[in-house]
Design a protein around this motif. Sequence first.
Motif, PDB file in Angstrom:
ATOM      1  N   SER B 168       0.945  -1.095  -0.285  1.00  0.00           N
ATOM      2  CA  SER B 168      -0.090  -0.182   0.351  1.00  0.00           C
ATOM      3  C   SER B 168       0.831   1.286  -0.184  1.00  0.00           C
ATOM      4  O   SER B 168       0.536   2.614  -0.330  1.00  0.00           O
ATOM      5  N   GLN B 169       1.843   1.160   0.525  1.00  0.00           N
ATOM      6  CA  GLN B 169       2.929   2.164   0.597  1.00  0.00           C
ATOM      7  C   GLN B 169       3.596   2.738  -0.753  1.00  0.00           C
ATOM      8  O   GLN B 169       3.674   3.610  -0.965  1.00  0.00           O
ATOM      9  N   ARG B 170       4.060   1.348  -1.555  1.00  0.00           N
ATOM     10  CA  ARG B 170       5.141   1.222  -2.959  1.00  0.00           C
ATOM     11  C   ARG B 170       3.709   0.795  -3.544  1.00  0.00           C
ATOM     12  O   ARG B 170       4.687   0.733  -4.974  1.00  0.00           O
ATOM     13  N   GLY B 171       2.362   0.454  -3.755  1.00  0.00           N
ATOM     14  CA  GLY B 171       2.061   0.988  -5.078  1.00  0.00           C
ATOM     15  C   GLY B 171       1.932   0.474  -6.667  1.00  0.00           C
ATOM     16  O   GLY B 171       2.332   0.186  -7.646  1.00  0.00           O
ATOM     17  N   GLU B 172       2.140   2.211  -6.423  1.00  0.00           N
ATOM     18  CA  GLU B 172       1.904   3.094  -7.851  1.00  0.00           C
ATOM     19  C   GLU B 172       3.734   2.153  -7.968  1.00  0.00           C
ATOM     20  O   GLU B 172       3.756   2.925  -9.651  1.00  0.00           O
ATOM     21  N   THR B 173       4.755   3.097  -7.359  1.00  0.00           N
ATOM     22  CA  THR B 173       6.044   2.227  -7.861  1.00  0.00           C
ATOM     23  C   THR B 173       6.234   0.878  -8.439  1.00  0.00           C
ATOM     24  O   THR B 173       6.610   0.672  -9.044  1.00  0.00           O
ATOM     25  N   LEU B 174       5.247   0.423  -7.700  1.00  0.00           N
ATOM     26  CA  LEU B 174       5.219  -1.288  -8.253  1.00  0.00           C
ATOM     27  C   LEU B 174       4.745  -1.405  -9.744  1.00  0.00           C
ATOM     28  O   LEU B 174       5.065  -2.049 -10.366  1.00  0.00           O
ATOM     29  N   GLY B 175       3.514  -0.288  -9.418  1.00  0.00           N
ATOM     30  CA  GLY B 175       3.134  -0.752 -10.808  1.00  0.00           C
ATOM     31  C   GLY B 175       3.984  -0.450 -11.591  1.00  0.00           C
ATOM     32  O   GLY B 175       4.237  -0.853 -12.973  1.00  0.00           O
ATOM     33  N   GLN B 176       4.801   1.105 -11.610  1.00  0.00           N
ATOM     34  CA  GLN B 176       5.743   1.477 -12.523  1.00  0.00           C
ATOM     35  C   GLN B 176       6.605   0.419 -12.952  1.00  0.00           C
ATOM     36  O   GLN B 176       6.955   0.116 -13.887  1.00  0.00           O
ATOM     37  N   ARG B 177       7.600  -0.013 -11.749  1.00  0.00           N
ATOM     38  CA  ARG B 177       8.173  -1.075 -11.814  1.00  0.00           C
ATOM     39  C   ARG B 177       8.073  -2.160 -12.804  1.00  0.00           C
ATOM     40  O   ARG B 177       8.475  -2.917 -13.431  1.00  0.00           O
TER      41      ARG B 177
END
Lengths: 382, 529
Positions: B168-177
């Motif tokens: 939940s903290q890194r969801g957006e980065t995860l999507g991009q990665r």
Amino acid sequence: MIEFKNVVKQYPNGFRAVDNLNLLVHEGEICVLIGPSGCGKTTSMRMINRLIDISSGEILINGQPNTELPAEELRRQIGYAIQQIGLLPHMTISDNIAIVPRLLKWDEDRIRTRVDELLDLVGLDPDISRDKFPRQLSGGQQQRVGVARALGADPPIMLMDEPFGAVDPITREVLQAEFLQIQERVGKTIIFVTHDIDEAIKMGDRIAIMRDGHLVQYDTPDTILAHPNNRFVRDFVGTDRTLKRLGLIRIKNLMDASPPTCTLDSTVEEAKQCFVDYGAKSVFIVDKDDGTLKGWVDKEELKTNTSLLDAMYEAHWVDIAVRQDATAREALSAMVARGFRVTPVVDRHGKLVGTITLKALQDLVSYDPTSTATTEAVSNVG
Amino acid sequence: MTAAFGFFFLPLLEIKPNRLASGITVNLFEIEGDLRYIALFLLALIALAISFQEKRLQRGWTLVALGNLLIFLTLLLPANAATDLLDGAASLFEEGTRFSNPRIFTSSAIAFGLLGGYIVLFGGLRDLVAEKVNSGVRLFASAIGVIFVLIALFNGSFDIYSILVEFSQRGETLGQRFIEHFVFVLVSLAAGLIIGIALGLWAARDERMEDIILYAVGIIQTIPSLALFGVLLVPLARLGDQSFVNVFQFFIVTLIIGLVVLFFVSRIQGTLPESLRPWAIIIAFVMLFIPVALFTILAITFGFKTVLNVFLDPALSQTLTLVFAGYVLAVLVFWLDRRLDEKRSIRRLRYVRYGLTALATVGFIGLLFSGASQIIGSRQLADISVRNLGVSGIGTAPAIIALTLYSLLPLVRNTYAGLKNVDPAIIDSGRGMGMTPAQIFFEIELPLAVPIIMAGIRNAGISLVGIAAVASIIGAGALGDFILLGVNTTSVDLILLGAIPAIVLAVMLDAILQMLERLFTSPGIRREA
């Protein structure tokens, strides 16, 4: 018509696969190229549709050099069937047969009709085999499709490299016979490569025997068997070539069509007269109405008997006669087995139509060039 | 047995006062609540399964149900318990422990629980296989547990676990990665495909090059990825400093020199002494290699930047979805066409398929252009340096080049093998019937080699997903970022956060490629049936 004119195939290493070949293949004939492996027979065939380039000389097809058209266009006008069949495994049977018509841009309706027609011709049910893939067919069926594909765009010339080589001997015989029937209908000019002399004799209108790139002899099967040019041909056709020749000739072309005959109700006197007329040692007895062979009578027997029926040897025609469409080879076999010097010849229904003598068969195959029986009999084959 | 033992007695959950400090572990019996009753219920199910000993079908279904339930409950129940645990966390630790973001970690018992669940599930599936239950039904039955887990996941039931806290903290980065990772694999696979098929074709056609090419791609594969990155570092950094115009001029000049040398060499070949001939050819190829390699490097790197841009830019990625939908539709029509054609129906759908493919392709090319123009921006041609195109010593350039190189072995080898495998008699008959070399290649060799080439693509695709993770070391981004961070901070959750999507990506990629393989393989040469 295909004509080889001083054709040479020489490889860069100097090896001459075909050396100065001159050959004329007549329209509508099957010309069999035969010889031991490496004799240049396949090379010669492949030079016709330019799968192999000619080093020197030329090949004329109906008078035109085969180098006039681009190679691909030339090949589309020449049927091509090979031993390994080479069906495209990812295409259905109908797509395989349609390859050349599609290359020639036929319209789809015409192609569909043609495919069904060809499947019929080679003895496959179009409805069953059309959409199958090659691996779903037996070896014999695949060979049939191979032939159908070669006939695809109805080319006037066909090249066949051991087209029945990949099946068992029994299926091969069937396919050979069927193909001859097809050829009777379509009348193609065919170059047929094989290494099997029996197949060559059976299939060929003419046989070209090759050795080390040279043409050794080019003749009809009978001439090759009767008069081999040299020792090589003699060895190649085999020591039983006499018998092979006999296998080429049908009895009906060889028999004496006026056999010494009496009917069942003839008197002894009439029979005696018959012996005088024909100068024969035996007279055949037939049924008065339908002419069916019933038996025979020997001259000696008539002296002691008062009735023809007592004097005659009664027998069923199957046991004593040969059929008129049997080959001379089969007749000889029957005569040797039964110990007859003369054998009656009958038609399919047992009606006596002639006689054949052992001497006639011997004359046929003796190497006396003055014997006319040979050429006459052979020219009637067909 | 081991699994059950592990599930009951090994630590189920671990609670940590913060991300770094070591925590306290709890096992099944130390947790308050309904767990014991549920365990009893599961035992009853086991008993039921055993009671069906003789009836294989019933036993199979019971075991499948039990397995699914185990998988689901193993994840769900501890999550419920964990909430209580977190509430009373303060009392568990010594006075003065510093709390910041206390976390609940799943511990080893969970793994054993899942293992047990799958053992039971597969036991049941084996019974169903023996009873010849339809494979689709079996697939669905084996996925029920996972489906429930996914539902619960989206429902927020597992939010208590640390890995989801991280998510939940890194969801957006995860999507991009994830997208970065995907594009890495996609572009290197596409570039590898072009080069690999060309090389494979060359190797299959030219006996002199056969060994050289196959050895070369084999050797590339043996170079450790880190070493390859290192080797690429300096030349790429140097290249990045150049201005584009200079590099382009250099490219043209070397290309002309290379071509001239090749032409010259092929002309004088015959007059050269035997011993010199191979060297002459090698020199010509080396001369040509320089411009070709340069072009390849620029094309792949710039291509990668472009495609990534297309994926990440909101406006462009929307169009991309449309384009993708177009392709999917075209493939569906193709499949439908095949199906109908087998029953000898008309082939009209072909035009729909061509239309869709053309439309989607035009869209895709347009996307690439707009993506590319965004990268170049408003720069003047003279101002563009090679670095602007994405080439630099570290980062994406060496990564994408290395990935492309690594994809070559399976692609070249399988293309080569696929083409060499085609029965020469089939090609001969095609030639004898008057097919042109191009027709022989596209209508005979390629369709027959497709299954083997596709196997190479799958092979390359999956291994690229793995290798792309390593590329993070040189700052290329992608899912490897999480894994590296996780390794550096000994945080298993972060490692999993990188690894699980990578696994999902690999499995998805394989499934899609497998589907395409089936679609493009003629039923006449399919292995089964």
